[in-house]
Design a protein around this motif. Sequence first.
Motif, PDB file in Angstrom:
ATOM      1  N   ARG A 190     133.023 -16.229 102.935  1.00 53.89           N
ATOM      2  CA  ARG A 190     133.262 -14.864 103.390  1.00 53.89           C
ATOM      3  C   ARG A 190     131.961 -14.071 103.499  1.00 53.89           C
ATOM      4  O   ARG A 190     131.102 -14.147 102.617  1.00 53.89           O
ATOM      5  N   VAL A 191     131.859 -13.323 104.583  1.00 51.23           N
ATOM      6  CA  VAL A 191     130.792 -12.345 104.749  1.00 51.23           C
ATOM      7  C   VAL A 191     131.407 -10.989 104.435  1.00 51.23           C
ATOM      8  O   VAL A 191     132.331 -10.545 105.125  1.00 51.23           O
ATOM      9  N   VAL A 192     130.928 -10.345 103.376  1.00 50.99           N
ATOM     10  CA  VAL A 192     131.490  -9.064 102.942  1.00 50.99           C
ATOM     11  C   VAL A 192     130.624  -7.934 103.487  1.00 50.99           C
ATOM     12  O   VAL A 192     129.405  -7.927 103.321  1.00 50.99           O
ATOM     13  N   VAL A 193     131.266  -6.971 104.147  1.00 50.68           N
ATOM     14  CA  VAL A 193     130.548  -5.838 104.724  1.00 50.68           C
ATOM     15  C   VAL A 193     131.037  -4.541 104.081  1.00 50.68           C
ATOM     16  O   VAL A 193     132.139  -4.477 103.534  1.00 50.68           O
ATOM     17  N   GLY A 194     130.184  -3.518 104.153  1.00 45.53           N
ATOM     18  CA  GLY A 194     130.561  -2.239 103.578  1.00 45.53           C
ATOM     19  C   GLY A 194     129.596  -1.160 104.012  1.00 45.53           C
ATOM     20  O   GLY A 194     128.648  -1.417 104.769  1.00 45.53           O
ATOM     21  N   PRO A 195     129.798   0.075 103.551  1.00 40.96           N
ATOM     22  CA  PRO A 195     128.918   1.186 103.920  1.00 40.96           C
ATOM     23  C   PRO A 195     127.525   1.003 103.320  1.00 40.96           C
ATOM     24  O   PRO A 195     127.329   0.254 102.359  1.00 40.96           O
ATOM     25  N   LYS A 196     126.570   1.722 103.878  1.00 35.61           N
ATOM     26  CA  LYS A 196     125.160   1.563 103.511  1.00 35.61           C
ATOM     27  C   LYS A 196     124.911   1.782 102.023  1.00 35.61           C
ATOM     28  O   LYS A 196     124.059   1.105 101.417  1.00 35.61           O
ATOM     29  N   GLU A 197     125.650   2.717 101.420  1.00 32.88           N
ATOM     30  CA  GLU A 197     125.393   3.026 100.012  1.00 32.88           C
ATOM     31  C   GLU A 197     125.645   1.829  99.091  1.00 32.88           C
ATOM     32  O   GLU A 197     125.118   1.762  97.973  1.00 32.88           O
ATOM     33  N   MET A 198     126.432   0.858  99.567  1.00 36.47           N
ATOM     34  CA  MET A 198     126.695  -0.332  98.755  1.00 36.47           C
ATOM     35  C   MET A 198     125.488  -1.257  98.668  1.00 36.47           C
ATOM     36  O   MET A 198     125.469  -2.178  97.856  1.00 36.47           O
ATOM     37  N   LEU A 199     124.499  -1.006  99.508  1.00 42.77           N
ATOM     38  CA  LEU A 199     123.288  -1.831  99.482  1.00 42.77           C
ATOM     39  C   LEU A 199     122.309  -1.388  98.412  1.00 42.77           C
ATOM     40  O   LEU A 199     121.356  -2.099  98.094  1.00 42.77           O
ATOM     41  N   SER A 200     122.514  -0.201  97.855  1.00 47.68           N
ATOM     42  CA  SER A 200     121.575   0.322  96.866  1.00 47.68           C
ATOM     43  C   SER A 200     121.621  -0.487  95.575  1.00 47.68           C
ATOM     44  O   SER A 200     122.698  -0.744  95.025  1.00 47.68           O
ATOM     45  N   THR A 201     120.452  -0.882  95.102  1.00 50.08           N
ATOM     46  CA  THR A 201     120.335  -1.684  93.884  1.00 50.08           C
ATOM     47  C   THR A 201     119.318  -1.049  92.956  1.00 50.08           C
ATOM     48  O   THR A 201     118.240  -0.649  93.385  1.00 50.08           O
ATOM     49  N   ARG A 202     119.651  -0.976  91.690  1.00 53.06           N
ATOM     50  CA  ARG A 202     118.719  -0.437  90.696  1.00 53.06           C
ATOM     51  C   ARG A 202     118.256  -1.524  89.723  1.00 53.06           C
ATOM     52  O   ARG A 202     117.142  -1.473  89.205  1.00 53.06           O
ATOM     53  N   THR A 203     119.102  -2.516  89.466  1.00 53.26           N
ATOM     54  CA  THR A 203     118.769  -3.571  88.510  1.00 53.26           C
ATOM     55  C   THR A 203     118.555  -4.890  89.235  1.00 53.26           C
ATOM     56  O   THR A 203     119.429  -5.349  89.987  1.00 53.26           O
ATOM     57  N   VAL A 204     117.398  -5.504  89.016  1.00 52.81           N
ATOM     58  CA  VAL A 204     117.047  -6.739  89.715  1.00 52.81           C
ATOM     59  C   VAL A 204     116.721  -7.824  88.684  1.00 52.81           C
ATOM     60  O   VAL A 204     115.720  -7.733  87.969  1.00 52.81           O
ATOM     61  N   PRO A 205     117.538  -8.876  88.594  1.00 50.17           N
ATOM     62  CA  PRO A 205     117.241  -9.982  87.675  1.00 50.17           C
ATOM     63  C   PRO A 205     116.273 -10.977  88.329  1.00 50.17           C
ATOM     64  O   PRO A 205     116.438 -11.327  89.495  1.00 50.17           O
ATOM     65  N   VAL A 206     115.271 -11.399  87.583  1.00 48.97           N
ATOM     66  CA  VAL A 206     114.284 -12.345  88.121  1.00 48.97           C
ATOM     67  C   VAL A 206     114.098 -13.522  87.164  1.00 48.97           C
ATOM     68  O   VAL A 206     114.273 -13.393  85.948  1.00 48.97           O
ATOM     69  N   ARG A 207     113.744 -14.663  87.752  1.00 46.59           N
ATOM     70  CA  ARG A 207     113.478 -15.868  86.950  1.00 46.59           C
ATOM     71  C   ARG A 207     112.282 -16.610  87.556  1.00 46.59           C
ATOM     72  O   ARG A 207     111.701 -16.158  88.515  1.00 46.59           O
ATOM     73  N   GLU A 208     111.927 -17.753  86.955  1.00 47.15           N
ATOM     74  CA  GLU A 208     110.731 -18.505  87.378  1.00 47.15           C
ATOM     75  C   GLU A 208     109.528 -17.566  87.457  1.00 47.15           C
ATOM     76  O   GLU A 208     108.818 -17.502  88.451  1.00 47.15           O
ATOM     77  N   ILE A 209     109.295 -16.865  86.371  1.00 44.63           N
ATOM     78  CA  ILE A 209     108.268 -15.820  86.366  1.00 44.63           C
ATOM     79  C   ILE A 209     106.875 -16.421  86.202  1.00 44.63           C
ATOM     80  O   ILE A 209     106.651 -17.291  85.349  1.00 44.63           O
ATOM     81  N   ASN A 210     105.963 -15.966  87.031  1.00 39.49           N
ATOM     82  CA  ASN A 210     104.545 -16.276  86.865  1.00 39.49           C
ATOM     83  C   ASN A 210     103.872 -14.988  86.393  1.00 39.49           C
ATOM     84  O   ASN A 210     103.881 -13.982  87.102  1.00 39.49           O
ATOM     85  N   TRP A 211     103.304 -15.033  85.201  1.00 37.72           N
ATOM     86  CA  TRP A 211     102.733 -13.833  84.610  1.00 37.72           C
ATOM     87  C   TRP A 211     101.211 -13.920  84.613  1.00 37.72           C
ATOM     88  O   TRP A 211     100.628 -14.913  84.171  1.00 37.72           O
ATOM     89  N   LEU A 212     100.555 -12.867  85.109  1.00 36.41           N
ATOM     90  CA  LEU A 212      99.102 -12.851  85.219  1.00 36.41           C
ATOM     91  C   LEU A 212      98.465 -11.745  84.378  1.00 36.41           C
ATOM     92  O   LEU A 212      97.287 -11.441  84.530  1.00 36.41           O
ATOM     93  N   GLY A 213      99.249 -11.154  83.505  1.00 33.10           N
ATOM     94  CA  GLY A 213      98.722 -10.104  82.645  1.00 33.10           C
ATOM     95  C   GLY A 213      97.791 -10.658  81.576  1.00 33.10           C
ATOM     96  O   GLY A 213      97.749 -11.872  81.329  1.00 33.10           O
ATOM     97  N   ASP A 214      97.038  -9.771  80.921  1.00 34.67           N
ATOM     98  CA  ASP A 214      96.076 -10.204  79.906  1.00 34.67           C
ATOM     99  C   ASP A 214      96.737 -10.569  78.584  1.00 34.67           C
ATOM    100  O   ASP A 214      96.163 -11.324  77.788  1.00 34.67           O
TER     101      ASP A 214
END
Length: 380
Positions: A285-309
């Motif tokens: 299924r391709v689910v469609v909806g109004p533009k406001e449904m595209l708004s995202t505040r929380t983003v989960p990430v994995r396979e992290i490459n960290w370059l901090g000190d």
Amino acid sequence: MPLDTQKLNSLGLPKPPAETRVVVAMSGGVDSSVVAAMLAEEGYDVVGVTLQLYDHGAALAKKGACCAGVDIHDARRVAEQMGFPHYVLDYENIFKDAVIEEFAESYLGGATPVPCIRCNERVKFKDLLETAKDLDADCMATGHYIQRKLGEHGPELHSAADANRDQSYFLFSTTPDQLEFLRFPLGHLQSKAETRALAAKYGLTVADKPDSQDICFVPDGNYAGVIEKLRPGSVAPGEIVHADGRVLGHHKGVIHYTIGQRRGLGIGGLDEPLYVVKLDVDSRRVVVGPKEMLSTRTVPVREINWLGDVPLASRTEWHVSVKVRSTRPPREAILRARPDGTAEVELLTPEEGVSPGQACVFYETGGTRILGGGWIWRGY
């Protein structure tokens, strides 16, 4: 003369240029050609290497794809003109296994992959880099628009001086060890016009060559067509469904759609503009909806490459800027590491169209340093 008192050359190495071997990754485009010509003119022991990544037969006359056969010819011609050796390495099997296969699986899984990042990570900065070391190179140079700067704790990755050409989004997975060996001679230039002017100065035939626009193994931009060739019979039709449950139409395969898409949905005649907000592969299924449904505040990430000190997990949270698409400017966010090695990014301003399969790249707030990044792995 002790190394610590010996003068460093322009690549930051304690040797005269003539005694410094540099492998230049040459795509056949103007950027890498200028790097090779520049270093050759400075007197370095330059070795040009071009990777044959896929079957060029169908794309020989296609100028918009970075790895087409004509590009190998162009790279060879630059090497002949500037007087350094040039090799073409057959990496087709490596590229297919490390990049193309995952691209197909990711698309079929409803994600929106970025194969150029995987190519840099798994092919150019892994296998090619090892080949450069086998050739007794002191470093490897590329035509990427990104800067390598020496910091208090070693080499750091920084955005290019020209924000319009910056390629840091595609290079976030570069590791500290790789960064020790890599050089990016174009990162400090202020515009692409400067690069083309250098190409003209060296008399390179590629000075006016157009930039590549497409993924090299998708020279016509038809992603779905490539998937259908790689996975015959895997593309199945299904329903286009409104988020409220209404069936609005039918499609010929989920792979023809991406999160945030508005045009070409085939469901005209509705009062409200609708966007793809979810791709449900299991139910086709391709689910469609109004533009406001595209708004995202929380983003989960994995396979992290960290370059901090200091280690990512050494702080409860990091105030950073992030990019969730290559074409968008960095936005302020809070990065929180999880015990399982993944992380969560909280966007202070919601973003639209955040899609699994894309990268989320971390930047120092208010600065140019790249702190690493990870892969977005599920949507909310």
